[in-house]
Design a protein around this motif. Sequence first.
Motif, short mmCIF file in Angstrom:
data_model
loop_
_atom_site.label_atom_id
_atom_site.label_comp_id
_atom_site.label_asym_id
_atom_site.label_seq_id
_atom_site.Cartn_x
_atom_site.Cartn_y
_atom_site.Cartn_z
N PHE A 99 0.78 -1.25 0.00
CA PHE A 99 -0.02 -0.17 -0.04
C PHE A 99 0.81 1.26 -0.10
N ALA A 100 1.95 1.22 0.70
CA ALA A 100 2.90 2.25 0.85
C ALA A 100 3.47 2.60 -0.60
N ALA A 101 3.96 1.57 -1.32
CA ALA A 101 4.59 1.75 -2.63
C ALA A 101 3.29 2.29 -3.70
N LEU A 102 2.18 1.70 -3.36
CA LEU A 102 1.10 2.30 -4.51
C LEU A 102 0.78 3.65 -4.20
N ALA A 103 0.85 4.08 -2.81
CA ALA A 103 0.50 5.53 -2.26
C ALA A 103 1.72 6.39 -2.86
N ALA A 104 3.00 5.84 -2.99
CA ALA A 104 3.91 6.80 -3.32
C ALA A 104 3.72 7.15 -4.98
N GLN A 105 3.67 5.68 -5.69
CA GLN A 105 3.33 5.94 -7.04
C GLN A 105 2.28 7.26 -7.31
N ARG A 106 1.22 7.23 -6.77
CA ARG A 106 0.04 7.96 -6.72
C ARG A 106 0.49 9.55 -6.53
N ILE A 107 1.20 9.56 -5.43
CA ILE A 107 1.91 10.98 -5.33
C ILE A 107 2.47 11.57 -5.95
N ARG A 108 3.47 10.68 -6.60
CA ARG A 108 4.61 10.96 -7.78
C ARG A 108 3.86 11.59 -8.93
N GLU A 109 2.66 10.94 -9.26
CA GLU A 109 1.84 11.07 -10.56
C GLU A 109 1.13 12.32 -10.35
N HIS A 110 0.55 12.55 -8.93
CA HIS A 110 -0.48 13.56 -8.76
C HIS A 110 -0.03 14.39 -7.32
N PRO A 111 1.00 15.19 -7.38
CA PRO A 111 1.56 15.68 -6.27
C PRO A 111 0.56 16.80 -5.72
N LEU A 112 -0.04 17.71 -6.53
CA LEU A 112 -0.83 18.74 -6.19
C LEU A 112 -2.31 18.13 -5.51
N ASP A 113 -2.60 16.93 -6.17
CA ASP A 113 -3.90 16.49 -5.44
C ASP A 113 -3.55 15.96 -4.07
N TYR A 114 -2.50 15.19 -3.61
CA TYR A 114 -1.96 14.61 -2.41
C TYR A 114 -1.83 15.86 -1.52
N TYR A 115 -0.94 16.69 -1.87
CA TYR A 115 -0.62 17.89 -1.05
C TYR A 115 -1.35 19.18 -0.76
N LEU A 116 -2.36 19.34 -1.89
CA LEU A 116 -3.39 20.42 -1.83
C LEU A 116 -4.89 20.10 -1.87
N VAL A 117 -5.17 19.51 -3.06
CA VAL A 117 -6.62 19.37 -3.31
C VAL A 117 -7.30 18.43 -2.33
N MET A 118 -6.79 17.18 -1.89
CA MET A 118 -7.40 16.27 -1.02
C MET A 118 -7.47 16.92 0.52
N PRO A 119 -6.49 17.18 1.06
CA PRO A 119 -6.39 17.90 2.39
C PRO A 119 -7.55 19.21 2.37
#
Length: 243
Positions: A99-119
């Motif tokens: 799950f951690a590897a999948l999360a890291a992959q998703r964050i690399r592909e969509h950093p703006l979503d993870y750090y701004l949009v989703m929060p």
Amino acid sequence: LVPWTLRNARTFHRFQPLVPKEANNPGEFMPAGFRRWLRTWSIDYINTGEVAWNQEDYIDPEDVPARACSGAQECRQTMALIAEHNRIDDVSPALDAQFAALAAQRIREHPLDYYLVMPVLRVADMTFRPRTELFDIEPDWWDFAGHPTDSILAILLGLVNLGYVVLAVWGFLRRRVPLAGALLAYLLLRGLLLATMENPEQRYTMEAFPMLILAAACVFARDRPNEDEDESAAAESTSADAA
């Protein structure tokens, strides 16, 4: 906090004056990878109830929204991890690493979503969402076809939350709120803290609503008389009496 700190030092041999974010005991395994994966897509209380809280139970693949994966290959990978989880009804260390590897992959592909949009969406959900967990209302309040009465009631309750926030913003903008700097600082820090959580729940914003209600009430408060004018009038009256 002193007794708590001493207890942790003696029992766990660790300096820990505050409860950790995960509320776990020292040395207890916590699926950090699973929780980080949740933070890549979880934005609503229903995601908490149907997925996050089923960490040690069955997770219905149908309850995982489409935004939890992008692309056919990633969706297959996600469903394979969910299937493995359901096989053991838990998140093992090995599965957590995946799950951690999948999360890291998703964050690399969509950093703006993870750090701004989703929060931002999580904090908005905790602030404006109708509190369906306290009322006899279906949590999927947007499903008008399934339960129109509950949906209408939920929207009305959500509008109440919206009204408080709009009036509070108006009160702050009009500079009528006492201790505005301290209140705004608390609201900002509270929002930043809640933005880091993967399980949006409305109970975490309840501490902020007394301040929002105060700020909203200040919109309707009458202007206080000018104290300088009052003191000047009182001084003139005293001088006249003395004369």
